[in-house]
Enzyme design. Structure first.
Site, PDB file in Angstrom:
ATOM      1  N   HIS A 196     -35.899  74.810  25.530  1.00 44.30           N
ATOM      2  CA  HIS A 196     -36.695  73.806  24.425  1.00 44.30           C
ATOM      3  C   HIS A 196     -37.833  74.494  24.282  1.00 44.30           C
ATOM      4  O   HIS A 196     -38.612  75.050  25.101  1.00 44.30           O
ATOM      5  CB  HIS A 196     -36.640  72.532  24.821  1.00 44.30           C
ATOM      6  N   CYS A 212     -29.712  74.163  24.671  1.00 43.61           N
ATOM      7  CA  CYS A 212     -29.474  73.140  25.940  1.00 43.61           C
ATOM      8  C   CYS A 212     -28.010  72.662  25.520  1.00 43.61           C
ATOM      9  O   CYS A 212     -27.123  73.240  25.916  1.00 43.61           O
ATOM     10  CB  CYS A 212     -30.416  71.909  25.893  1.00 43.61           C
TER      11      CYS A 212
END
Length: 481
Positions: free
Chosen positions: A416, A331
Site C-alpha cells: 500500500h 493487496c
C-alpha cells in the site's frame, strides 16, 4: 490543559476534518498537541514506525500535529469483514474478532485499553484533541460507550458538536443530539460548530441564534465548504472524497468499488496527478473502457471476489489481460488475481479459485503489518503492508513488482502507499500510458503528493483559524480536569 472532544451529529459530519485543522492550528500557536480517537471502525489503515496499525485519519491528524503516529492515537481499530463481524486491532496489533451481538456487551477490555491510551497522551502533551465516533446521541449504545460521552465523562472533557449543513437538517440534528442525551451527559456539551456551509452566513444566523437560545450552547464557528481539502476517509461512504479531474483527462483510471474495500486511499495520489481522472465504479463497462483498472484492497477477499464475479467484472479483467491492457491489483486485489486462494482466516471457506491471471497461490496466515521498501527498476519504492495473505510463486512471471509480480500488462502488489512515491507513480503511469495508447505525459512542474498533502493541511488550518473561535476552544480545554 488536557483535552477537548469533537463529536459529530452523525457520521461524516466533519469530525476528522475539524480535528485535523485544530491540530495544525494549535501547533502554529506553539501548543504541544496530540490527536486521539478511542475507537475507529474503518478498513482504511496505516502502519506506524513500529508496525502498529491505526486508522488513516488518525495517522494524518498526527502528521498535522507534527507528532510521530502511534497506536496511542487510535488504540482500538475495528475492521468490518462482514455486516456482522469486525476484526479487532488493539493497541496496533490483531486481537481477534467482534461479532455483532458483542458490540454493546463485549468491549470492556477495549474500553480499558482506550482509557489507558488517552492517559498516556494526556501525560505526554499539553492538549489532546479527541475525535468522537458516529454520534453521541446513539443512546442504544450509551451504557458501554467509551468513544463519545463515555470518554468525556471518564475524563471530564468538554464536548463540541460538529454539524454538517450540506446534508440538510443540521439545526434539527444539533437540537436532537442535545435533547436525546441524559442530563449528566448534556452538562458536558459545551458548544457547536457548523461545517460545509455555502452562501451568506447572515442567512443562517437566526437559526443558530435560536439553537443557542434553546440549548444554551454557543456557536464557535461556521466552516465554509472547502473544495480543495480531502481527508483519508474512514468508511465506504466517502470513498474518493477528492474531486475528479476535469473532463478530457488523458488517462482514465477505474477503481472497482468493492463492498469491503480497504485502503482505497491508495489511489488518492493518482487522483491528484495532472491529466489523470479517477472514477470509483462497479460498472463493468466503465472498468473495460478505462486506461487502467485498479482492483483495490479488501477486508473480505473471497467474498468480494464472489461479488466481482457476480457483477461480470471477472470477465473484464480476463479480457483486459488477454488484450494487453493494464490492470493493477493491490493487496486483496492482487490476491484475487492469483490462481488459488486458501482462506482459513477471513472467511474460513478454505481453498477457492482466483481469477487465474497471475501464477501465484495465496495462503492466509499470520497477519503482516510493516513499513516496507521494495526495488523496482533501479529505484527503492516505500510503502506499507497489511495482509493475511502469503503469496507463493507457482509459475513464470515477466518481472517482480513491489512484493508482487507482473505478467503482461497485469500488475499485482501487496504494498500500500507505493503510488504516493512521486518517482514511482510517474514511471508506472508512463508505462500504463504506453500500454494503453494514452497520450498522457507527466507534468514536470507538478507538486509532489507529500507537498500537496501538507498544503492541504495548511489550507484546512487557515480555514479553522479564520472561521473558528480558537481562544474559546482553548478556554474550554483549560477548564477540563
Amino acid at each position: 490543559m488536557s483535552g477537548l472532544l469533537i463529536a459529530g451529529t452523525s457520521s461524516d459530519a466533519g469530525k476528522s476534518l475539524v480535528v485535523t485543522g485544530l491540530c495544525r492550528a494549535f501547533v502554529r500557536r506553539g501548543i504541544d498537541v496530540a490527536p486521539f480517537k478511542a475507537q475507529n471502525m474503518s478498513n482504511n489503515a496505516a502502519v506506524c514506525a513500529d508496525g502498529a496499525e491505526i486508522g488513516r485519519a488518525q495517522y494524518l491528524q498526527a502528521q498535522a500535529a507534527r507528532v510521530e503516529p502511534s497506536a496511542s492515537h487510535n488504540p482500538v481499530l475495528l475492521k468490518p469483514g462482514s455486516d456482522r463481524r469486525a476484526f479487532v486491532v488493539l493497541d496496533g496489533r490483531p486481537a481477534g474478532t467482534l461479532e455483532a451481538g458483542e458490540y454493546a456487551t463485549g468491549r470492556a477490555h477495549l474500553a480499558e485499553a482506550a482509557f489507558a491510551a488517552y492517559e498516556r497522551l494526556a501525560a505526554a502533551h499539553d492538549l489532546v484533541v479527541v475525535e468522537g465516533a458516529g454520534s453521541p446521541a446513539e443512546i442504544n449504545l450509551r451504557a458501554r460507550d467509551y468513544v463519545n460521552l463515555g470518554l468525556a465523562r471518564r475524563f471530564d472533557l468538554p464536548v463540541v458538536l460538529v454539524g454538517d449543513i450540506d446534508r440538510g437538517g443540521v439545526l434539527a440534528s444539533l437540537y436532537g443530539t442535545w435533547a436525546l442525551v441524559d442530563d449528566d451527559d448534556r452538562a458536558l456539551l459545551a458548544a457547536y460548530v457548523i461545517n460545509k456551509f455555502r452562501g451568506d452566513p447572515s442567512v443562517l444566523a437566526p437559526g443558530l441564534d435560536e439553537i443557542s437560545r434553546r440549548t444554551g450552547l454557543p456557536c464557535l464557528g461556521v466552516l465554509p465548504w472547502l473544495d480543495d481539502v480531502w481527508l483519508d476517509s474512514e468508511d465506504a461512504l466517502t470513498v474518493g472524497p477528492w474531486r475528479p479531474s476535469a473532463d478530457g483527462a488523458d488517462l482514465v483510471v477505474a477503481v472497482v468499488r468493492l463492498p469491503r474495500i480497504s485502503n482505497a486511499t491508495d489511489v488518492d495520489a493518482l487522483a491528484h496527478t495532472p491529466g489523470v481522472r479517477v472514477v470509483v465504479t462497479a460498472d463493468p463497462a466503465v472498468c473495460a473502457a478505462a486506461d487502467l483498472l485498479v482492483l483495490p484492497g479488501t477486508r473480505a477477499t473471497v467474498a468480494d471476489l464472489a461479488w466481482l464475479r457476480a457483477r461480470g467484472i471477472d470477465a473484464v479483467v480476463g479480457e483486459r489481460h488477454a488484450a494487453g491492457r493494464p490492470t493493477l491489483g493491490v493487496c486483496g486485489g492482487y490476491e484475487m488475481l492469483a490462481a488459488t486462494i486458501d482462506d482459513g482466516v477471513e472467511s474460513g471457506v478454505g481453498e477457492v479459485p482466483g481469477l487465474g491471471i497471475l501464477p501465484v497461490a495465496v495462503t492466509f496466515g499470520a497477519k503482516v503489518t510493516a513499513r516496507t521498501s521494495w526495488p523496482w527498476r533501479g529505484r527503492d519504492v516505500a510503502g506499507y503492508e497489511i495482509h493475511h495473505g502469503h503469496c507463493a510463486l507457482i509459475g513464470e512471471v515477466d518481472e517482480p513488482f513491489l512484493d508482487g509480480v507482473r505478467v503482461g500488462a497485469t500488475f499485482g502488489t501487496l504494498v500500500h502507499g507505493a503510488l504516493e512515491d512521486d518517482a514511482f507513480r510517474v514511471a508506472f503511469l508512463a508505462e500504463v500510458a504506453a500500454l494503453s495508447g494514452s497520450a498522457w505525459r507527466p507534468d514536470a512542474d507538478a507538486p509532489g503528493h507529500a507537498a500537496l498533502r501538507e498544503a492541504m493541511i495548511e489550507r484546512l488550518a487557515d480555514a479553522v483559524v479564520t472561521h473558528v473561535d480558537l481562544d474559546a476552544l482553548l478556554a474550554l480545554a483549560g477548564r477540563a480536569s
